[in-house]
Design a protein around this motif. Structure first.
Motif, PDB file in Angstrom:
ATOM      1  N   TRP A  80       5.977  -0.608 -36.787  1.00  0.00           N
ATOM      2  CA  TRP A  80       5.894   0.846 -36.685  1.00  0.00           C
ATOM      3  C   TRP A  80       6.756   1.530 -37.726  1.00  0.00           C
ATOM      4  CZ3 TRP A  80      10.159   3.824 -35.936  1.00  0.00           C
ATOM      5  CH2 TRP A  80      11.288   3.193 -35.414  1.00  0.00           C
ATOM      6  N   ASP A  81       7.889   0.920 -38.099  1.00  0.00           N
ATOM      7  CA  ASP A  81       8.776   1.585 -39.051  1.00  0.00           C
ATOM      8  C   ASP A  81       8.285   1.493 -40.479  1.00  0.00           C
ATOM      9  OD1 ASP A  81      11.429  -0.969 -39.092  1.00  0.00           O
ATOM     10  OD2 ASP A  81       9.260  -1.084 -39.306  1.00  0.00           O
ATOM     11  N   GLY A  82       7.151   0.800 -40.673  1.00  0.00           N
ATOM     12  CA  GLY A  82       6.577   0.741 -42.003  1.00  0.00           C
ATOM     13  C   GLY A  82       5.471   1.752 -42.238  1.00  0.00           C
ATOM     14  N   MET A  83       5.121   2.505 -41.195  1.00  0.00           N
ATOM     15  CA  MET A  83       4.027   3.455 -41.297  1.00  0.00           C
ATOM     16  C   MET A  83       4.479   4.755 -41.955  1.00  0.00           C
ATOM     17  SD  MET A  83       1.507   1.799 -40.015  1.00  0.00           S
ATOM     18  CE  MET A  83       2.305   0.343 -40.684  1.00  0.00           C
ATOM     19  N   ASN A  84       3.594   5.307 -42.760  1.00  0.00           N
ATOM     20  CA  ASN A  84       3.887   6.577 -43.425  1.00  0.00           C
ATOM     21  C   ASN A  84       3.164   7.758 -42.786  1.00  0.00           C
ATOM     22  OD1 ASN A  84       5.637   5.609 -45.478  1.00  0.00           O
ATOM     23  ND2 ASN A  84       3.872   4.792 -46.556  1.00  0.00           N
ATOM     24  N   TYR A  85       2.036   7.478 -42.116  1.00  0.00           N
ATOM     25  CA  TYR A  85       1.255   8.543 -41.502  1.00  0.00           C
ATOM     26  C   TYR A  85       0.855   8.132 -40.086  1.00  0.00           C
ATOM     27  CZ  TYR A  85       0.861  10.084 -46.344  1.00  0.00           C
ATOM     28  OH  TYR A  85       1.145  10.480 -47.624  1.00  0.00           O
ATOM     29  N   TRP A  86       0.923   9.110 -39.187  1.00  0.00           N
ATOM     30  CA  TRP A  86       0.603   8.879 -37.778  1.00  0.00           C
ATOM     31  C   TRP A  86      -0.313   9.968 -37.265  1.00  0.00           C
ATOM     32  CZ3 TRP A  86       2.396   4.728 -34.940  1.00  0.00           C
ATOM     33  CH2 TRP A  86       3.461   3.999 -35.481  1.00  0.00           C
ATOM     34  N   GLY A  87      -1.196   9.587 -36.347  1.00  0.00           N
ATOM     35  CA  GLY A  87      -1.896  10.583 -35.579  1.00  0.00           C
ATOM     36  C   GLY A  87      -1.035  11.021 -34.405  1.00  0.00           C
ATOM     37  N   VAL A 117      -0.069   5.530 -24.632  1.00  0.00           N
ATOM     38  CA  VAL A 117      -0.611   6.414 -25.666  1.00  0.00           C
ATOM     39  C   VAL A 117      -0.883   5.543 -26.888  1.00  0.00           C
ATOM     40  CG1 VAL A 117      -0.201   8.396 -27.152  1.00  0.00           C
ATOM     41  CG2 VAL A 117       0.640   8.400 -24.788  1.00  0.00           C
ATOM     42  N   TYR A 118      -2.084   5.631 -27.404  1.00  0.00           N
ATOM     43  CA  TYR A 118      -2.499   4.830 -28.552  1.00  0.00           C
ATOM     44  C   TYR A 118      -2.497   5.695 -29.803  1.00  0.00           C
ATOM     45  CZ  TYR A 118      -3.721   0.873 -25.639  1.00  0.00           C
ATOM     46  OH  TYR A 118      -3.656  -0.208 -24.786  1.00  0.00           O
ATOM     47  N   TYR A 119      -1.881   5.150 -30.845  1.00  0.00           N
ATOM     48  CA  TYR A 119      -1.724   5.871 -32.109  1.00  0.00           C
ATOM     49  C   TYR A 119      -2.416   5.134 -33.248  1.00  0.00           C
ATOM     50  CZ  TYR A 119       2.143   8.210 -29.678  1.00  0.00           C
ATOM     51  OH  TYR A 119       2.917   8.926 -28.789  1.00  0.00           O
ATOM     52  N   CYS A 120      -3.045   5.893 -34.083  1.00  0.00           N
ATOM     53  CA  CYS A 120      -3.590   5.412 -35.338  1.00  0.00           C
ATOM     54  C   CYS A 120      -2.542   5.678 -36.427  1.00  0.00           C
ATOM     55  CB  CYS A 120      -4.880   6.180 -35.621  1.00  0.00           C
ATOM     56  SG  CYS A 120      -5.692   5.797 -37.164  1.00  0.00           S
ATOM     57  N   ALA A 121      -2.384   4.736 -37.346  1.00  0.00           N
ATOM     58  CA  ALA A 121      -1.354   4.908 -38.365  1.00  0.00           C
ATOM     59  C   ALA A 121      -1.724   4.130 -39.623  1.00  0.00           C
ATOM     60  CB  ALA A 121      -0.004   4.419 -37.842  1.00  0.00           C
TER      61      ALA A 121
END
Length: 124
Positions: A108-115, A93-97
């Protein structure tokens, strides 16, 4: 607040290509670096590619370098991931963030918003 919606996933044979898209809401999109992550079944989410706010700088994890290309269109609030020479191990599964900052974080733990993600399946 940034809303991210991915599309373009599907089933493809090994060696084939897919283009993922991520539509972003919000007037601040053009100020933010954008990143793609993926998560395969039973594995941790991993960084795939990133692009800075202007699109000038990009960064890739080693396993996709030379095969994947990240790009963005700030006028359309879109970010893309062109995936060529796909391999079964790219199945995930591919996520935009985004970390909502101008430079990428690639963690990944630095992302604030995820699709919500889009599934890519590569058959052998």
């Amino acid at each position: 607040q940034v809303l991210l919606v991915e599309s373009g996933g599907g089933l493809v044979q090994a060696g084939g290509s897919l283009r993922l898209s991520c539509a972003a809401s919000g007037r601040t999109f053009s100020s933010y670096a954008m990143e793609w992550f993926r998560q395969a079944p039973g594995k941790e989410r991993e960084f795939v590619a990133a692009i800075n706010w202007s699109g000038v700088n990009t960064y890739y994890t080693g396993s996709v370098k030379g095969r994947f290309t990240i790009s963005r269109d700030n006028a359309k609030n879109m970010v893309y991931l062109q995936m060529n020479s796909l391999k079964p191990e790219d199945t995930a599964v591919y996520y935009c963030a985004t970390a909502a900052r101008s430079d990428y974080v690639s963690s990944w733990d630095g992302m604030n918003y995820w699709g919500k993600g889009t599934l890519v399946t590569v058959s052998s």
